[in-house]
Design an enzyme around this catalytic site. Structure first.
Site, mmCIF file in Angstrom:
data_model
loop_
_atom_site.group_PDB
_atom_site.id
_atom_site.type_symbol
_atom_site.label_atom_id
_atom_site.label_comp_id
_atom_site.label_asym_id
_atom_site.label_seq_id
_atom_site.Cartn_x
_atom_site.Cartn_y
_atom_site.Cartn_z
ATOM 1 N NE ARG A 182 96.858 -84.018 36.736
ATOM 2 C CZ ARG A 182 95.837 -84.773 36.581
ATOM 3 N NH1 ARG A 182 95.472 -85.664 37.342
ATOM 4 N NH2 ARG A 182 94.939 -84.241 35.532
ATOM 5 C CG HIS A 189 94.901 -79.931 38.688
ATOM 6 N ND1 HIS A 189 93.609 -80.412 38.046
ATOM 7 C CD2 HIS A 189 95.870 -80.026 37.945
ATOM 8 C CE1 HIS A 189 94.170 -81.008 37.036
ATOM 9 N NE2 HIS A 189 95.576 -81.038 36.771
ATOM 10 C CB VAL A 241 90.842 -73.092 40.130
ATOM 11 C CG1 VAL A 241 89.424 -73.060 40.223
ATOM 12 C CG2 VAL A 241 90.899 -74.178 39.008
ATOM 13 N N GLY A 270 93.783 -68.903 41.961
ATOM 14 C CA GLY A 270 94.863 -68.811 42.702
ATOM 15 C C GLY A 270 95.340 -69.598 43.550
ATOM 16 C CB SER A 297 90.074 -73.360 46.366
ATOM 17 O OG SER A 297 90.715 -73.521 45.099
ATOM 18 C CD GLU A 316 88.703 -75.442 43.138
ATOM 19 O OE1 GLU A 316 89.967 -75.866 43.036
ATOM 20 O OE2 GLU A 316 88.157 -74.460 43.665
ATOM 21 C CG ASN A 374 90.551 -81.459 39.766
ATOM 22 O OD1 ASN A 374 91.464 -81.360 38.720
ATOM 23 N ND2 ASN A 374 90.177 -80.580 40.380
ATOM 24 C CG HIS A 388 102.564 -84.243 31.794
ATOM 25 N ND1 HIS A 388 102.009 -83.630 30.738
ATOM 26 C CD2 HIS A 388 102.026 -83.759 33.005
ATOM 27 C CE1 HIS A 388 100.823 -83.240 31.300
ATOM 28 N NE2 HIS A 388 100.773 -83.091 32.764
ATOM 29 C CB SER A 389 109.852 -85.127 33.627
ATOM 30 O OG SER A 389 110.799 -86.108 34.048
ATOM 31 C CB THR A 424 112.719 -91.471 33.116
ATOM 32 O OG1 THR A 424 112.617 -90.462 32.595
ATOM 33 C CG2 THR A 424 113.895 -92.411 32.169
ATOM 34 C CG ASP A 447 114.442 -87.591 33.180
ATOM 35 O OD1 ASP A 447 113.394 -87.487 32.787
ATOM 36 O OD2 ASP A 447 114.691 -88.962 33.188
HETATM 37 C C1 HEM Z 1 99.725 -77.883 29.945
HETATM 38 C C2 HEM Z 1 98.697 -78.267 30.128
HETATM 39 C C3 HEM Z 1 98.637 -79.569 30.850
HETATM 40 C C4 HEM Z 1 97.464 -80.482 30.731
HETATM 41 C C5 HEM Z 1 96.616 -80.451 29.539
HETATM 42 C C6 HEM Z 1 97.841 -81.464 31.482
HETATM 43 C C7 HEM Z 1 97.022 -82.582 31.659
HETATM 44 C C8 HEM Z 1 97.305 -83.900 32.127
HETATM 45 C C9 HEM Z 1 96.494 -85.176 32.202
HETATM 46 C C10 HEM Z 1 95.260 -85.576 31.335
HETATM 47 C C11 HEM Z 1 97.202 -85.929 33.057
HETATM 48 C C12 HEM Z 1 96.909 -87.324 33.207
HETATM 49 C C13 HEM Z 1 95.631 -87.463 34.194
HETATM 50 C C14 HEM Z 1 94.722 -88.992 33.960
HETATM 51 O O1 HEM Z 1 94.924 -89.357 32.833
HETATM 52 O O2 HEM Z 1 94.129 -89.151 35.031
HETATM 53 C C15 HEM Z 1 98.070 -85.249 33.524
HETATM 54 C C16 HEM Z 1 98.793 -85.689 34.725
HETATM 55 C C17 HEM Z 1 99.876 -84.913 35.380
HETATM 56 N N1 HEM Z 1 100.096 -83.683 35.370
HETATM 57 FE FE1 HEM Z 1 99.381 -82.508 33.948
HETATM 58 N N2 HEM Z 1 98.641 -81.062 32.491
HETATM 59 C C18 HEM Z 1 99.030 -79.835 32.078
HETATM 60 C C19 HEM Z 1 99.811 -79.409 32.706
HETATM 61 C C20 HEM Z 1 100.553 -79.450 33.833
HETATM 62 C C21 HEM Z 1 101.374 -78.890 34.774
HETATM 63 C C22 HEM Z 1 101.807 -77.518 34.731
HETATM 64 C C23 HEM Z 1 101.895 -79.622 35.879
HETATM 65 C C24 HEM Z 1 102.525 -79.151 37.274
HETATM 66 C C25 HEM Z 1 103.346 -78.201 37.438
HETATM 67 C C26 HEM Z 1 101.259 -80.848 35.805
HETATM 68 C C27 HEM Z 1 101.481 -81.954 36.421
HETATM 69 C C28 HEM Z 1 101.138 -83.386 36.181
HETATM 70 C C29 HEM Z 1 101.630 -84.558 36.885
HETATM 71 C C30 HEM Z 1 102.608 -84.763 37.754
HETATM 72 C C31 HEM Z 1 100.714 -85.667 36.561
HETATM 73 C C32 HEM Z 1 101.052 -87.092 36.801
HETATM 74 C C33 HEM Z 1 100.227 -87.160 37.967
HETATM 75 C C34 HEM Z 1 100.160 -88.594 38.544
HETATM 76 O O3 HEM Z 1 100.864 -89.365 38.416
HETATM 77 O O4 HEM Z 1 99.207 -88.592 39.639
HETATM 78 N N3 HEM Z 1 100.563 -80.928 34.583
HETATM 79 N N4 HEM Z 1 98.190 -83.958 33.238
#
Ligand code: HEM
Ligand SMILES: *[C@@H]1O[C@H](CO)[C@@H](O)[C@H](O)[C@H]1NC(C)=O
Ligand SMILES: *[C@@H]1O[C@H](CO)[C@@H](O)[C@H](O)[C@H]1NC(C)=O
Ligand SMILES: *[C@@H]1O[C@H](CO)[C@@H](O)[C@H](O)[C@H]1NC(C)=O
Length: 331
Positions: free
Chosen positions: A55, A59, A63, A65, A69, A81, A87, A186-187, A240, A245
């Site tokens: 993730r 992030h 922001v 590039g 940062s 940030e 964050n 989010h897999s 999962t 996946d």
């Molecule tokens: C499309 C827009 C996106 C939104 C609105 C979004 C939003 C979120 C939110 C709200 C969470 C949970 C945060 C929490 O409740 O504390 C999350 C978790 C996560 N996001 Fe996204 N996300 C997006 C795109 C991405 C992208 C592009 C990636 C990486 C390539 C990503 C990777 C992840 C990962 C791996 C988690 C789980 C992190 C953990 O378990 O610590 N997300 N995201």
């Protein structure tokens, strides 16, 4: 141009470097294997750290590039940030990047940027979670500053819907297909109750739940995240959460997306739904599109001066007003 300014200027190269795979083969050939090993070990203690590290690329890159940062701690004169809206109490596993940086500094000091370590570790997170492997482009520099305000303004909220996200990603030249594939990140990983309370109990101010949530799944989420409960409790982003996946897309098709921003990709827009269905049926196509998206996202650069930090949390060079001015002249 005063000699001092010129000296400072030549120490810093622009963040807009030409990125390429194998950037460190000559001056730090072990960099990539060291970073992967650090992540492998981190995952033994905390399996979720793969998701949390991956993730960080999103992030960081959105922001100003991919310039690390994100990793700068606040200073007396700069709000970083880490404490921005998306964050704070949410991003984690910064210490995994610190560990990787420390190990890499030991074998080749001052060579490998923190920005590149984020990119390597994000790829490794996917690989070590059972997803595809790919060659990353390297050669980034680390920023001298960070901007909490930019992070607040740019990063999307879990409440956002498909149309909003299509437009946001378009500003980075990321297509609908890129956006849906990247959401497939989010897999793996988890989200907090505070990110979904509104859709469980008051979607869009209706006083009712999001009708797109499958009823049995909603019961489960209601139980996990009751009204007035602890907003920091976490739930799985897909069925999962430790395996990279295409289960995430199958879940969306079945109304079992965790975040509104996830479910909306299937339930609220025909352009994104097409890709959700496509990826839910063909994991290979998801992997291919995901890699393409990660490479494109990894290409985002700010064009500002940069350096290779010694410590990912602290800039080596104190940014100065006249340096910015100088930069604008030379540009
Ligand atoms: C499309 C827009 C996106 C939104 C609105 C979004 C939003 C979120 C939110 C709200 C969470 C949970 C945060 C929490 O409740 O504390 C999350 C978790 C996560 N996001 Fe996204 N996300 C997006 C795109 C991405 C992208 C592009 C990636 C990486 C390539 C990503 C990777 C992840 C990962 C791996 C988690 C789980 C992190 C953990 O378990 O610590 N997300 N995201
Ligand atoms: C998107 O593409 C256009 C046209 O090629 C280019 O001018 C612009 O700088 C790109 N934007 C980003 C954020 O890469
Ligand atoms: C639901 O949201 C709307 C608009 O944000 C607000 O006016 C209303 O009080 C909320 N209802 C509940 C039950 O929280
Ligand atoms: C989550 O925990 C943090 C740190 O303990 C706390 O500051 C924050 O208020 C909590 N957030 C919610 C939504 O309960």
């Amino acid at each position: 141009m005063s000699p001092l300014f010129f000296f400072l200027w030549t120490l810093l190269t622009s963040v807009s470097a030409q990125l390429r795979s194998g950037f460190y083969v000559d001056n730090c050939p072990k960099a990539e294997s060291v970073v992967r090993e650090v992540l492998r070990r981190a995952m033994i203690n905390d399996p979720r750290s793969a998701a949390s590290v991956m993730r960080l690329q999103f992030h960081d890159c959105f922001v100003n590039g991919c310039d690390a940062s994100l990793l700068l701690d606040d200073t007396a004169t700069m709000l970083g940030e880490k404490l921005s809206l998306s964050n704070i109490n949410s991003l984690r596993s910064y210490q995994v990047i610190d560990k990787a940086k420390k190990q890499v500094e030991k074998i080749c000091p001052g060579i490998v940027s923190c920005a590149d370590i984020i990119i390597m570790a994000s790829r490794d997170a996917v690989v070590l979670s059972g997803g595809p492997n790919w060659e990353v482009k390297l050669g980034r520099k680390d920023s001298l500053t960070a901007s909490q305000e930019d992070a607040n303004n740019i990063m999307p909220s879990p409440r956002d819907n498909a149309i909003f996200l299509i437009n946001l990603f378009d500003r980075y030249n990321l297509s609908v297909k890129d956006m849906v594939a990247l959401s497939g990140s989010h897999s793996i990983g988890k989200g907090r109750c505070t990110s979904i309370m509104f859709r469980l109990y008051n979607q869009s101010g209706t006083g009712r739940p999001d009708p797109a949530i499958e009823p049995k799944f909603r019961e489960k989420l209601d139980y996990l995240c009751p009204i007035g409960g602890d907003g920091n409790v976490t739930g799985d982003l897909d069925a999962t959460p430790y395996k990279f996946d295409n289960q995430y897309f199958k879940d969306l098709v079945n109304g079992k997306g965790f975040l509104n921003s996830d479910q909306s990709l299937f339930s609220s827009d025909a352009r994104t739904r097409e890709y959700v269905e496509f990826f839910s049926r063909d994991e290979g196509m998801f992997f291919t599109a995901f890699i393409e998206g990660m490479l494109k996202m990894g290409d985002l650069q700010s064009g500002r001066p940069g350096e290779v930090r010694k410590d990912c949390r602290v800039a080596n060079t104190r940014p100065m007003k006249h340096m910015e001015i100088l930069y604008n002249f030379s540009n």
